[in-house]
Design an enzyme around this catalytic site. Structure first.
Site, PDB file in Angstrom:
ATOM      1  N   GLU A   1       0.906  -1.311   0.153  1.00 20.51           N
ATOM      2  CA  GLU A   1       0.109  -0.007  -0.012  1.00 20.51           C
ATOM      3  C   GLU A   1       0.884   1.313   0.099  1.00 20.51           C
ATOM      4  O   GLU A   1       0.587   2.198  -0.665  1.00 20.51           O
ATOM      5  CB  GLU A   1      -1.080   0.047   1.330  1.00 20.51           C
ATOM      6  CG  GLU A   1      -2.051  -0.936   1.307  1.00 20.51           C
ATOM      7  CD  GLU A   1      -1.372  -2.350   1.964  1.00 20.51           C
ATOM      8  OE1 GLU A   1      -0.158  -2.692   1.690  1.00 20.51           O
ATOM      9  OE2 GLU A   1      -2.300  -3.021   2.426  1.00 20.51           O
ATOM     10  N   LEU A   2       2.020   1.193   0.737  1.00 22.97           N
ATOM     11  CA  LEU A   2       2.669   2.330   0.868  1.00 22.97           C
ATOM     12  C   LEU A   2       3.575   2.757  -0.645  1.00 22.97           C
ATOM     13  O   LEU A   2       3.525   3.939  -1.038  1.00 22.97           O
ATOM     14  CB  LEU A   2       4.003   2.288   1.966  1.00 22.97           C
ATOM     15  CG  LEU A   2       4.839   3.553   2.195  1.00 22.97           C
ATOM     16  CD1 LEU A   2       4.024   4.536   2.548  1.00 22.97           C
ATOM     17  CD2 LEU A   2       5.842   3.124   3.080  1.00 22.97           C
TER      18      LEU A   2
ATOM     19  N   LYS B   1      23.908  -0.032   0.172  1.00 22.11           N
ATOM     20  CA  LYS B   1      23.394  -1.031   0.798  1.00 22.11           C
ATOM     21  C   LYS B   1      23.579  -0.894   2.253  1.00 22.11           C
ATOM     22  O   LYS B   1      24.530  -0.679   2.935  1.00 22.11           O
ATOM     23  CB  LYS B   1      24.106  -2.370   0.385  1.00 22.11           C
ATOM     24  CG  LYS B   1      23.426  -3.010  -0.976  1.00 22.11           C
ATOM     25  CD  LYS B   1      24.116  -4.011  -1.394  1.00 22.11           C
ATOM     26  CE  LYS B   1      23.417  -4.926  -2.480  1.00 22.11           C
ATOM     27  NZ  LYS B   1      22.355  -5.479  -2.121  1.00 22.11           N
TER      28      LYS B   1
ATOM     29  N   GLU C   1      28.554  -8.395  -3.319  1.00 22.40           N
ATOM     30  CA  GLU C   1      27.735  -7.907  -2.212  1.00 22.40           C
ATOM     31  C   GLU C   1      27.540  -9.156  -1.102  1.00 22.40           C
ATOM     32  O   GLU C   1      26.905  -8.835  -0.205  1.00 22.40           O
ATOM     33  CB  GLU C   1      26.313  -7.476  -2.591  1.00 22.40           C
ATOM     34  CG  GLU C   1      25.593  -8.529  -3.398  1.00 22.40           C
ATOM     35  CD  GLU C   1      24.134  -7.797  -4.096  1.00 22.40           C
ATOM     36  OE1 GLU C   1      24.423  -7.045  -4.890  1.00 22.40           O
ATOM     37  OE2 GLU C   1      22.983  -8.528  -3.728  1.00 22.40           O
TER      38      GLU C   1
ATOM     39  N   HIS D   1      22.485   3.237 -16.964  1.00 25.74           N
ATOM     40  CA  HIS D   1      21.440   3.812 -16.209  1.00 25.74           C
ATOM     41  C   HIS D   1      21.001   5.097 -16.303  1.00 25.74           C
ATOM     42  O   HIS D   1      19.831   5.829 -16.161  1.00 25.74           O
ATOM     43  CB  HIS D   1      22.088   3.912 -14.547  1.00 25.74           C
ATOM     44  CG  HIS D   1      22.492   2.534 -14.178  1.00 25.74           C
ATOM     45  ND1 HIS D   1      23.672   2.230 -14.316  1.00 25.74           N
ATOM     46  CD2 HIS D   1      21.790   1.386 -13.638  1.00 25.74           C
ATOM     47  CE1 HIS D   1      23.656   1.062 -13.670  1.00 25.74           C
ATOM     48  NE2 HIS D   1      22.327   0.549 -13.443  1.00 25.74           N
TER      49      HIS D   1
END
Ligand code: GLN
Ligand code: ZN
Length: 782
Positions: A17-18, A137, A631, A720
């Site tokens: 919902e957010l 991150k 990562e 990007h």
């Protein structure tokens, strides 16, 4: 009495919902008031859920519109100057800091979103120089936070009333609220300095009074406990930072509030003494990640202090083994008595909201899982078992025992042939037959590529037509045959375009892949998918990680038909495209009943068969993407070598069986290689493509010092950005690269896949790339 508490709850809502509300607000389709109403509703729902589950203390301040580190920056008035006058009339979440005048008022809502994403609703593109703050991150999770920016003259002040107004909301609901703050040292650690170089630890002196003020204010609001998150205590810290903990918490002690210092994501190790002896009332430790640290913490913890044990895994989706957790808790209780609290290992932010909304997973499978809502209940159950004895929770214990049993024995999970194959793997099966120098000759003879071959990273634009076809297929509106036909058309289109552009090594374009992990997960045994298992990645962005629940096997080839079809359309070299074992592992929820290295190896073996099948189908180059390799690095340096060893092993197992003249490529979307360059070399891929364009090729330096032996494709432009690079720009970058790596070993390619771009941009950019290659070849061959 042992208290049950929670460290944080997901904010996004079970139906995201957010996300919906935020995106509508950003587009101008919804005003701030309606966004705030959604936030209020979500907070109330999540608090009520935790209250009804029976938690004694409920976190407040864990809700955020975008990111809790950004909230901390705004709370502390850390707003970079480029955002200008930030004291608008509407503050973040409405609540104004009482007593604040216009000049010292709250950071307004729009500034908050400009910091997060560079623009706010109503801003015209490029209107103001308000590029967003950097994002990175959060420790070793897939959650990204907004990096605080500090300048040498940095001052701090309370600049947001959000925490206080949320506390008021919680109190109005009759909750026993425990405000959550990012602790001062973790906050400084996570930030970066801007302008003239300085040590950000020097800001602590100025920062502490503001923290003290916040605590004093919380005290007057009737708060008893505050949770101070200091997860950096699970990292290797310089001595100065360790010492600063004492300074900081001595100063904050005077607030008269009780502080629960929360550590998570790893063991305290050399920070155990520091963490145990700080003048705070409680310490939380992560026993899911680091069960062994309990003994040393119990040994060092002063006799007055409360210890909160994180026994329910906040980073994964498995149902807790309540019996085993209770064993641990009971033995700790023998030492601590009532000074023992029960909690999840970390904030539940990293788990999906509620298992009850999964309608497609069968009951047996669901009995193995727990999402955030279920984990809250597990914490409460454990505290009840501790307080009232095991008999009081006998039903829950029986259900947990049954799940543990069925996971141990289920045929869906355990495939003896997979385990045996992994076990029987010979010592040399992770090595190519010949060393690189020989392979190189064979490959050059076979592939006959020009100097500086041009290629792309794999994906081409995921157009609306492709997405529609997938949606129609999933909804049953078109048949599988029809869907495959459309994908083939897309592949044919991409091949034709690449030929027109004049690229040397082509790809099929990945039209049939929704996502590089999900696509393979759906074709492998041992993987499952939830319907609503969303986890926040950043801001409104959520990911739905696949669940690796069992031994991984490949029932049939996964990509051969597509790649072979693409190759049949062209005389040029077609590169097969697979996602690597570490990325497949890293971007999924993984098994907790065997080491990650074991799971990685099983995936690698499945990929090994796929690579061989591609080779059999006449494919002469195969790329194995490993964007997640870096990562996966453990938080502590001491654990790096072990991880890198098994990760590189898994990668090599996946490609080890191919012929010497089959060219293996790998791709990584970053270029911070200095500290792991020898492991990158140990992958022994024939060609590696990496990201370097944004750093102007400077990141290639790692490759100079180490003298990387194989071929490298340093990305020549940033995919990007919609910006089309010019030919001259690419020429300049490659000339720079050629100073570091001999031209005979260089490739030319963009820095990542092109799926988020559109075709006109792609054609223009790749066209310039190909013409840059021509120019360079002429110059170099002269
Ligand atoms: N082959 C993938 C693509 O081109 C690689 C994606 C990635 O590195 N994240 O999209
Ligand atoms: Zn990439």
């Amino acid at each position: 009495m042992s208290i049950a508490h929670n460290l944080g709850f997901p904010r996004i809502g079970v139906k995201r919902e957010l996300k919906r509300a935020l995106e509508a607000y950003w587009k101008g389709e919804q005003d701030q008031a309606s966004l705030e109403a959604v936030g209020r509703e979500l907070r109330a729902r999540h608090w009520k859920l935790q209250q009804e589950a029976g938690l004694d203390l409920i976190p407040v301040g864990d809700f955020t519109w975008y990111d809790h580190v950004l909230d901390t920056s705004v709370l502390l008035g850390v707003v970079p100057k480029r955002f200008g006058d930030v004291h608008g009339s509407t503050s973040v979440a409405g609540g104004r800091t009482p007593g604040a005048t216009a000049v010292t008022g709250d950071v307004d809502f729009k500034t908050y979103f400009r910091m997060a994403r560079g623009r706010a609703p109503g801003d015209k593109a490029g209107q103001a120089d308000t590029y967003a703050c950097e994002m990175t991150k959060w420790f070793d999770t897939n959650y990204h936070y907004i990096v605080p920016e500090f300048e040498a003259q940095q001052t701090f002040r309370v600049a947001s009333g959000k925490l206080f107004s949320e506390l008021a909301e919680a109190k109005a609901m009759g909750l026993r609220a425990k405000p959550v703050l990012v602790g001062p040292l973790t906050y400084l650690w996570l930030g970066k300095t801007k302008g003239a170089a300085f040590d950000r630890l020097t800001l602590l002196e100025r920062l502490l009074p503001v923290y003290a003020g916040i605590l004093a204010r919380l005290k007057t609001e009737g708060v008893e406990w505050v949770q101070m998150d200091e997860p950096i205590l699970a990292l290797d810290l310089p001595q100065a930072w360790k010492s600063a903990f004492e300074t900081a918490y001595n100063r904050l002690q005077s607030s008269g509030l009780k502080l629960m210092l929360a550590t998570y994501f790893g063991a305290l190790l050399d920070n155990t003494g520091v963490a145990c002896h700080l003048p705070v009332e409680g310490l939380h430790i992560d026993l899911a990640r680091a069960p062994d640290q309990l003994t040393s913490v119990l040994d060092q913890l002063p006799a007055y202090k409360i210890l909160s044990l994180g026994v329910v895994d906040g980073r994964n989706i498995w149902r807790a083994d309540l019996e085993r957790a209770l064993d641990v808790l009971e033995s700790a209780k023998a030492r601590l008595g009532a000074r023992l609290w029960v909690a999840p290992s970390c904030s539940l932010l990293h788990t999906p909201v509620d298992l009850a909304h999964e309608t497609k997973l069968d009951d047996e499978f669901k009995s193995w899982l727990a999402f955030a809502t279920q984990k809250v209940t597990e914490v409460v159950t454990l505290a009840r078992g501790l307080n009232q004895g095991r008999a009081a929770i006998s039903r829950e214990l029986a259900a947990s025992r049954a799940a543990v049993e069925s996971r141990k024995t289920s045929k869906r999970i355990h495939r003896p042939e997979v385990k045996q194959r992994a076990q029987a793997l010979g010592a040399n099966e992770d090595k190519r037959h010949a060393p690189y120098a020989q392979r190189r000759e064979l490959q050059h003879k076979l592939l006959k590529l020009p100097l500086l071959p041009t290629t792309t990273i794999g994906s081409f634009p995921q157009t609306q037509a492709i997405r529609n076809a997938r949606r129609d297929f999933k909804a049953g509106r078109i048949s599988e045959a029809e869907y495959r036909e459309r994908m083939k058309q897309e592949i044919a289109f991409a091949v034709k375009k690449q030929e027109e552009i004049g690229l040397d090594v082509l790809v099929h374009g990945e039209a049939e892949r929704n996502d590089m992990v999900e696509y393979f997960g759906e074709l492998l045994q041992g993987y499952a998918f939830s319907e609503n298992g969303w986890v926040q990645s950043y801001g409104s962005r959520c990911v739905k990680p696949p669940i690796i629940f069992g031994d991984v096997a490949r029932p049939r080839p996964m990509t051969v038909e597509w790649i072979a079809y693409a190759q049949s359309l062209t005389k040029k070299l077609m590169k097969g495209m697979l996602s690597g074992p570490i990325t497949m592992l890293q971007w999924s929820f993984v098994r907790d009943d065997q080491p990650r290295s074991q799971t990685a190896l099983q995936i690698a073996l499945a990929l090994r068969d796929e690579v061989l099948d591609l080779e059999k189908a006449g494919i002469k180059a195969v790329q194995i993407d490993e964007p997640a390799l870096r990562e996966g690095l453990p938080l502590r340096k001491a654990d790096w070598a072990d991880y890198l060893r098994w990760a590189a092993h898994a990668f090599r197992v996946s490609v080890g069986a191919v012929r010497d003249d089959t060219q293996i490529h790998t791709h990584m979307c970053y270029a911070e290689f200095n500290d792991i360059i020898d492991s990158i070399a140990a992958l022994d891929a024939d060609v590696i493509t990496i990201e370097t364009s944004r750093s102007d090729m400077e990141l290639l330096d790692a490759f100079v010092n180490f003298s990387y032996p194989n071929e490298i494709g340093p990305g020549v432009y940033d995919i990007h950005s919609p910006r089309v690079p010019t030919r001259d720009e690419i020429v300049r970058l490659m000339e720079k690269a050629a100073k570091v790596v001999p031209a005979e070993r260089l490739w030319i390619n963009p820095d990542c896949g092109l799926k988020t771009r559109d075709w006109p941009e792609v054609e223009a950019a790749l066209g310039n790339m190909v013409s840059a290659a021509k120019t360079l070849r002429e110059r170099l061959q002269r």
